[in-house]
Design a protein around this motif. Structure first.
Motif, PDB file in Angstrom:
ATOM      1  N   SER A  23     -14.381  11.976 125.992  1.00 24.79           N
ATOM      2  CA  SER A  23     -15.490  11.762 125.053  1.00 24.79           C
ATOM      3  C   SER A  23     -15.261  12.538 123.761  1.00 24.79           C
ATOM      4  O   SER A  23     -15.547  12.040 122.666  1.00 24.79           O
ATOM      5  CB  SER A  23     -16.815  12.191 125.687  1.00 24.79           C
ATOM      6  N   LYS A  24     -14.731  13.758 123.889  1.00 22.46           N
ATOM      7  CA  LYS A  24     -14.470  14.574 122.709  1.00 22.46           C
ATOM      8  C   LYS A  24     -13.390  13.946 121.840  1.00 22.46           C
ATOM      9  O   LYS A  24     -13.506  13.896 120.606  1.00 22.46           O
ATOM     10  CB  LYS A  24     -14.038  15.978 123.138  1.00 22.46           C
ATOM     11  N   LEU A  26     -12.553  10.765 121.722  1.00 21.82           N
ATOM     12  CA  LEU A  26     -13.126   9.554 121.130  1.00 21.82           C
ATOM     13  C   LEU A  26     -14.018   9.893 119.945  1.00 21.82           C
ATOM     14  O   LEU A  26     -13.935   9.264 118.884  1.00 21.82           O
ATOM     15  CB  LEU A  26     -13.930   8.784 122.186  1.00 21.82           C
ATOM     16  N   ARG A  27     -14.873  10.880 120.126  1.00 21.69           N
ATOM     17  CA  ARG A  27     -15.807  11.278 119.061  1.00 21.69           C
ATOM     18  C   ARG A  27     -15.057  11.772 117.828  1.00 21.69           C
ATOM     19  O   ARG A  27     -15.346  11.360 116.693  1.00 21.69           O
ATOM     20  CB  ARG A  27     -16.756  12.356 119.586  1.00 21.69           C
ATOM     21  N   ASN A  28     -14.080  12.638 118.030  1.00 17.56           N
ATOM     22  CA  ASN A  28     -13.302  13.167 116.906  1.00 17.56           C
ATOM     23  C   ASN A  28     -12.468  12.078 116.229  1.00 17.56           C
ATOM     24  O   ASN A  28     -12.331  12.052 114.998  1.00 17.56           O
ATOM     25  CB  ASN A  28     -12.376  14.290 117.386  1.00 17.56           C
ATOM     26  N   THR A  29     -11.920  11.180 117.048  1.00 20.39           N
ATOM     27  CA  THR A  29     -11.087  10.102 116.505  1.00 20.39           C
ATOM     28  C   THR A  29     -11.891   9.171 115.612  1.00 20.39           C
ATOM     29  O   THR A  29     -11.488   8.864 114.485  1.00 20.39           O
ATOM     30  CB  THR A  29     -10.440   9.286 117.642  1.00 20.39           C
ATOM     31  N   TYR A  30     -13.052   8.735 116.107  1.00 22.45           N
ATOM     32  CA  TYR A  30     -13.863   7.789 115.319  1.00 22.45           C
ATOM     33  C   TYR A  30     -14.442   8.454 114.066  1.00 22.45           C
ATOM     34  O   TYR A  30     -14.597   7.800 113.036  1.00 22.45           O
ATOM     35  CB  TYR A  30     -14.967   7.191 116.181  1.00 22.45           C
ATOM     36  N   ALA A  31     -14.743   9.733 114.146  1.00 27.63           N
ATOM     37  CA  ALA A  31     -15.242  10.452 112.963  1.00 27.63           C
ATOM     38  C   ALA A  31     -14.148  10.545 111.904  1.00 27.63           C
ATOM     39  O   ALA A  31     -14.384  10.259 110.722  1.00 27.63           O
ATOM     40  CB  ALA A  31     -15.722  11.845 113.357  1.00 27.63           C
ATOM     41  N   THR A 186      -7.316   2.634 122.428  1.00 25.97           N
ATOM     42  CA  THR A 186      -8.656   2.987 122.909  1.00 25.97           C
ATOM     43  C   THR A 186      -8.634   3.250 124.407  1.00 25.97           C
ATOM     44  O   THR A 186      -9.266   4.191 124.906  1.00 25.97           O
ATOM     45  CB  THR A 186      -9.655   1.858 122.591  1.00 25.97           C
ATOM     46  N   TYR A 198      -6.410  13.678 118.743  1.00 25.17           N
ATOM     47  CA  TYR A 198      -7.232  12.731 117.987  1.00 25.17           C
ATOM     48  C   TYR A 198      -6.627  12.386 116.625  1.00 25.17           C
ATOM     49  O   TYR A 198      -6.928  11.325 116.064  1.00 25.17           O
ATOM     50  CB  TYR A 198      -8.660  13.268 117.829  1.00 25.17           C
TER      51      TYR A 198
END
Length: 226
Positions: A23-24, A26-31, A186, A198
């Motif tokens: 989750s971390k 994914l969150r950092n990557t999309y940001a 993904t 990320y």
């Protein structure tokens, strides 16, 4: 019995840590991906405002692959973030002349907006498939490797022989290749089977989105006889 309960508890705990890590990432990557796409839009606009009509192909390859190499070398440090913005900013700048050329066409703005919308919807749709189903798409790795070789050879042949039909096939091939790369990357982040950095994940997704947009724009231009 006590051993089984203890083993189950450890397994669940490990799974929880893995899910939190994924989750971390994914969150950092999309940001970071959102910021780099915005930065690319700014540099593309700057190239258009400066009236840049074309980028020398040698400059493009040296800049693109040189900066990508720098990103991979510094991905585990804070310098990696600067390298990421340098790479995506450069790629955005090279996009400026292409957009300027399309805007000279009667329906150029419509083609650009259509390609942009299709790119966004494709990325969101494919990401949703990987995130919601949690299916492991690691089997696409061999396809991506073979596809990259075929596309490179087709691009070289297209530049040498200047065959219009081959250009159409290359653009269509890049659409499929980029879509597969989005699913694969993904999935890797979800399952933490491969990519846990990320910055590298962002670069992979960015290049896929960039190629997807360029290929869709090319296909739309060909279909509209432009």
């Amino acid at each position: 019995m006590a051993y089984n309960e203890s083993h189950l508890s450890k397994t669940q705990s490990a799974q929880g840590v893995s899910d939190l890590g994924a989750s971390k990432v994914l969150r950092n990557t999309y940001a970071l991906l959102s910021m780099t796409l915005l930065f690319s839009a700014v540099t593309a606009g700057a190239a258009m405002a400066m009236g840049i009509e074309r980028i020398n192909i040698l400059v493009f390859f040296i800049g693109a692959y040189g900066l990508m190499f720098l990103v991979h070398k510094t991905a585990n440090s804070a310098t990696g973030l600067l390298a990421t913005f340098a790479f995506t900013g450069f790629m955005g700048f090279t996009l400026g002349p292409i957009l300027s050329a399309y805007l000279t066409l009667p329906n150029g703005a419509e083609l650009i907006m259509t390609a942009l919308a299709m790119t966004g919807l494709t990325f969101v749709g494919l990401s949703a498939v990987a995130l919601v189903t949690k299916k492991d798409f690691s089997f696409l790795s061999n396809f991506l490797m073979a596809g990259a070789i075929v596309l490179i050879l087709a691009m070289v042949a297209g530049m040498v022989f200047n065959i219009a039909a081959l250009s159409l096939m290359v653009s269509a091939g890049f659409v499929l290749f980029s879509s597969a790369a989005i699913l694969y990357q993904t999935s890797e982040m979800v399952h933490r089977a491969g990519e846990t950095n990320y910055i590298l994940a962002t670069i992979t997704l960015y290049v896929s989105i960039y190629n997807l947009f360029i290929s869709l724009l090319s296909l739309l231009g060909i279909m509209s006889n432009d």
